[in-house]
Design a protein around this motif. Structure first.
Motif, mmCIF file in Angstrom:
data_model
loop_
_atom_site.group_PDB
_atom_site.id
_atom_site.type_symbol
_atom_site.label_atom_id
_atom_site.label_comp_id
_atom_site.label_asym_id
_atom_site.label_seq_id
_atom_site.Cartn_x
_atom_site.Cartn_y
_atom_site.Cartn_z
ATOM 1 N N VAL A 81 0.841 -1.199 0.000
ATOM 2 C CA VAL A 81 0.000 0.000 0.000
ATOM 3 C C VAL A 81 0.879 1.253 0.000
ATOM 4 O O VAL A 81 0.622 2.204 -0.741
ATOM 5 C CB VAL A 81 -0.977 0.009 1.195
ATOM 6 C CG1 VAL A 81 -1.691 1.356 1.321
ATOM 7 C CG2 VAL A 81 -1.997 -1.113 1.059
ATOM 8 N N VAL A 82 1.924 1.261 0.812
ATOM 9 C CA VAL A 82 2.817 2.424 0.874
ATOM 10 C C VAL A 82 3.449 2.660 -0.496
ATOM 11 O O VAL A 82 3.472 3.789 -1.001
ATOM 12 C CB VAL A 82 3.889 2.253 1.973
ATOM 13 C CG1 VAL A 82 4.934 3.361 1.894
ATOM 14 C CG2 VAL A 82 3.235 2.224 3.347
ATOM 15 N N GLU A 83 3.957 1.606 -1.108
ATOM 16 C CA GLU A 83 4.580 1.753 -2.429
ATOM 17 C C GLU A 83 3.579 2.281 -3.445
ATOM 18 O O GLU A 83 3.869 3.224 -4.194
ATOM 19 C CB GLU A 83 5.156 0.415 -2.897
ATOM 20 C CG GLU A 83 5.833 0.510 -4.255
ATOM 21 C CD GLU A 83 6.456 -0.806 -4.694
ATOM 22 O OE1 GLU A 83 6.794 -0.897 -5.891
ATOM 23 O OE2 GLU A 83 6.617 -1.731 -3.873
ATOM 24 N N HIS A 84 2.398 1.694 -3.485
ATOM 25 C CA HIS A 84 1.377 2.132 -4.443
ATOM 26 C C HIS A 84 0.968 3.578 -4.179
ATOM 27 O O HIS A 84 0.762 4.355 -5.119
ATOM 28 C CB HIS A 84 0.161 1.192 -4.394
ATOM 29 C CG HIS A 84 -0.849 1.494 -5.443
ATOM 30 N ND1 HIS A 84 -0.635 1.248 -6.787
ATOM 31 C CD2 HIS A 84 -2.087 2.042 -5.347
ATOM 32 C CE1 HIS A 84 -1.710 1.633 -7.473
ATOM 33 N NE2 HIS A 84 -2.601 2.114 -6.624
ATOM 34 N N ALA A 85 0.861 3.955 -2.922
ATOM 35 C CA ALA A 85 0.470 5.325 -2.563
ATOM 36 C C ALA A 85 1.492 6.337 -3.072
ATOM 37 O O ALA A 85 1.120 7.377 -3.640
ATOM 38 C CB ALA A 85 0.309 5.441 -1.051
ATOM 39 N N VAL A 86 2.775 6.054 -2.880
ATOM 40 C CA VAL A 86 3.808 6.989 -3.339
ATOM 41 C C VAL A 86 3.826 7.029 -4.867
ATOM 42 O O VAL A 86 3.994 8.095 -5.467
ATOM 43 C CB VAL A 86 5.188 6.649 -2.736
ATOM 44 C CG1 VAL A 86 6.253 7.619 -3.245
ATOM 45 C CG2 VAL A 86 5.128 6.697 -1.206
ATOM 46 N N GLU A 87 3.589 5.885 -5.522
ATOM 47 C CA GLU A 87 3.468 5.867 -6.987
ATOM 48 C C GLU A 87 2.317 6.750 -7.445
ATOM 49 O O GLU A 87 2.457 7.513 -8.410
ATOM 50 C CB GLU A 87 3.227 4.439 -7.495
ATOM 51 C CG GLU A 87 4.418 3.539 -7.461
ATOM 52 C CD GLU A 87 4.068 2.099 -7.854
ATOM 53 O OE1 GLU A 87 2.871 1.730 -7.863
ATOM 54 O OE2 GLU A 87 5.012 1.340 -8.128
ATOM 55 N N LEU A 88 1.172 6.640 -6.772
ATOM 56 C CA LEU A 88 0.011 7.475 -7.123
ATOM 57 C C LEU A 88 0.316 8.955 -6.941
ATOM 58 O O LEU A 88 -0.028 9.780 -7.795
ATOM 59 C CB LEU A 88 -1.201 7.102 -6.264
ATOM 60 C CG LEU A 88 -2.034 5.922 -6.693
ATOM 61 C CD1 LEU A 88 -3.111 5.634 -5.653
ATOM 62 C CD2 LEU A 88 -2.680 6.178 -8.043
ATOM 63 N N LEU A 89 0.930 9.298 -5.819
ATOM 64 C CA LEU A 89 1.285 10.698 -5.584
ATOM 65 C C LEU A 89 2.216 11.210 -6.689
ATOM 66 O O LEU A 89 2.026 12.324 -7.198
ATOM 67 C CB LEU A 89 1.950 10.866 -4.221
ATOM 68 C CG LEU A 89 1.011 10.930 -3.032
ATOM 69 C CD1 LEU A 89 1.786 10.806 -1.728
ATOM 70 C CD2 LEU A 89 0.195 12.219 -3.057
ATOM 71 N N LEU A 90 3.187 10.414 -7.065
ATOM 72 C CA LEU A 90 4.120 10.811 -8.113
ATOM 73 C C LEU A 90 3.389 10.997 -9.436
ATOM 74 O O LEU A 90 3.587 12.012 -10.128
ATOM 75 C CB LEU A 90 5.236 9.777 -8.237
ATOM 76 C CG LEU A 90 6.302 10.068 -9.306
ATOM 77 C CD1 LEU A 90 6.983 11.408 -9.053
ATOM 78 C CD2 LEU A 90 7.320 8.933 -9.330
ATOM 79 N N ARG A 91 2.566 10.050 -9.809
ATOM 80 C CA ARG A 91 1.801 10.142 -11.059
ATOM 81 C C ARG A 91 0.947 11.406 -11.074
ATOM 82 O O ARG A 91 0.923 12.143 -12.068
ATOM 83 C CB ARG A 91 0.920 8.899 -11.238
ATOM 84 C CG ARG A 91 0.216 8.861 -12.569
ATOM 85 C CD ARG A 91 -0.617 7.606 -12.785
ATOM 86 N NE ARG A 91 -0.099 6.435 -12.127
ATOM 87 C CZ ARG A 91 -0.858 5.534 -11.485
ATOM 88 N NH1 ARG A 91 -2.164 5.675 -11.423
ATOM 89 N NH2 ARG A 91 -0.316 4.490 -10.919
ATOM 90 N N HIS A 92 0.257 11.678 -9.976
ATOM 91 C CA HIS A 92 -0.605 12.851 -9.914
ATOM 92 C C HIS A 92 0.212 14.146 -9.838
ATOM 93 O O HIS A 92 -0.224 15.186 -10.337
ATOM 94 C CB HIS A 92 -1.600 12.738 -8.766
ATOM 95 C CG HIS A 92 -2.716 11.794 -9.093
ATOM 96 N ND1 HIS A 92 -3.896 12.202 -9.653
ATOM 97 C CD2 HIS A 92 -2.818 10.449 -8.951
ATOM 98 C CE1 HIS A 92 -4.686 11.159 -9.849
ATOM 99 N NE2 HIS A 92 -4.044 10.084 -9.423
ATOM 100 N N ALA A 93 1.381 14.107 -9.231
ATOM 101 C CA ALA A 93 2.238 15.292 -9.200
ATOM 102 C C ALA A 93 2.665 15.668 -10.611
ATOM 103 O O ALA A 93 2.658 16.850 -10.974
ATOM 104 C CB ALA A 93 3.466 15.029 -8.316
ATOM 105 N N TYR A 94 3.029 14.677 -11.418
ATOM 106 C CA TYR A 94 3.369 14.954 -12.818
ATOM 107 C C TYR A 94 2.158 15.533 -13.557
ATOM 108 O O TYR A 94 2.304 16.459 -14.356
ATOM 109 C CB TYR A 94 3.862 13.687 -13.524
ATOM 110 C CG TYR A 94 5.329 13.400 -13.314
ATOM 111 C CD1 TYR A 94 6.302 14.296 -13.710
ATOM 112 C CD2 TYR A 94 5.732 12.206 -12.721
ATOM 113 C CE1 TYR A 94 7.655 14.018 -13.523
ATOM 114 C CE2 TYR A 94 7.077 11.921 -12.522
ATOM 115 C CZ TYR A 94 8.024 12.839 -12.939
ATOM 116 O OH TYR A 94 9.369 12.574 -12.748
ATOM 117 N N SER A 95 0.988 14.999 -13.289
ATOM 118 C CA SER A 95 -0.235 15.491 -13.928
ATOM 119 C C SER A 95 -0.507 16.945 -13.551
ATOM 120 O O SER A 95 -0.802 17.783 -14.404
ATOM 121 C CB SER A 95 -1.411 14.597 -13.506
ATOM 122 O OG SER A 95 -2.613 15.107 -14.006
ATOM 123 N N VAL A 96 -0.405 17.258 -12.257
ATOM 124 C CA VAL A 96 -0.642 18.632 -11.787
ATOM 125 C C VAL A 96 0.432 19.560 -12.352
ATOM 126 O O VAL A 96 0.138 20.684 -12.775
ATOM 127 C CB VAL A 96 -0.656 18.686 -10.243
ATOM 128 C CG1 VAL A 96 -0.667 20.122 -9.743
ATOM 129 C CG2 VAL A 96 -1.858 17.922 -9.700
#
Length: 171
Positions: A153-168
């Motif tokens: 979950v921690v790994e997936h969460a940081v991946e999601l944050l990174l993906r969304h940071a690139y999007s923003v």
């Protein structure tokens, strides 16, 4: 058994660190402020982000809402179940508001080994994300003993944050 669980739970720590470091770079370059709300991970996502370079410049902090009272009270999760899309969204939106973040991730789920909520299998996790003008939630199912689920979950969460940071950042 405990030794195997400990190894399983930490074998992705280098990947998590690398993802958090990349997130740090994106957030710093684009002036993004990031926050988290966590239930089953009990602060592990915040700890991973806090270890990233320059975290004090972009990571606002996190709310560990392990108990239902905190979810329902502080984070405005509606009465009823807390492992679902509605709860993940409420946790993310409330945290974004409270911490005034540009990008917020919330996690709520069942790490097991036994279910805590009726009808929700261990390994079921909801991720809520708030970014400017958009709130989304996704569900993911993880396998394994509780430490392995939390690590995943921690790994997936940081991946999601990174993906969304690139999007923003692309806006």
């Amino acid at each position: 058994m405990a030794t195997t669980d400990a190894v399983t739970a930490t074998d992705n720590s280098e990947r998590i660190s690398a993802l958090a470091e990349e997130l740090s770079g994106v957030a710093t370059r684009h002036g993004l402020k990031v926050a988290t709300a966590e239930s089953l991970t009990a602060g592990n996502i915040a700890a991973a982000l806090g270890r990233a370079p320059a975290a004090g410049d972009w990571f606002l902090g996190g709310i560990v809402a392990y108990h239902r009272r905190v979810k329902h009270g502080l984070l405005k999760v509606p009465p009823g179940p807390v492992v679902n899309k509605t709860a993940a969204i409420a946790m993310a939106e409330s945290t974004a508001y409270l911490l005034r973040a540009d990008l917020t991730l919330a996690v709520t789920g069942e790490a097991g080994p036994d279910p805590q909520e009726t009808g929700v299998a261990p390994g079921t996790v909801w991720f809520g994300i708030v970014e400017p003008g958009l709130t989304t939630a996704t569900q993911k199912i993880f396998d394994g003993p509780p430490p392995a689920i939390v690590a995943g979950v921690v790994e997936h969460a940081v991946e999601l944050l990174l993906r969304h940071a690139y999007s923003v950042a692309a806006i």
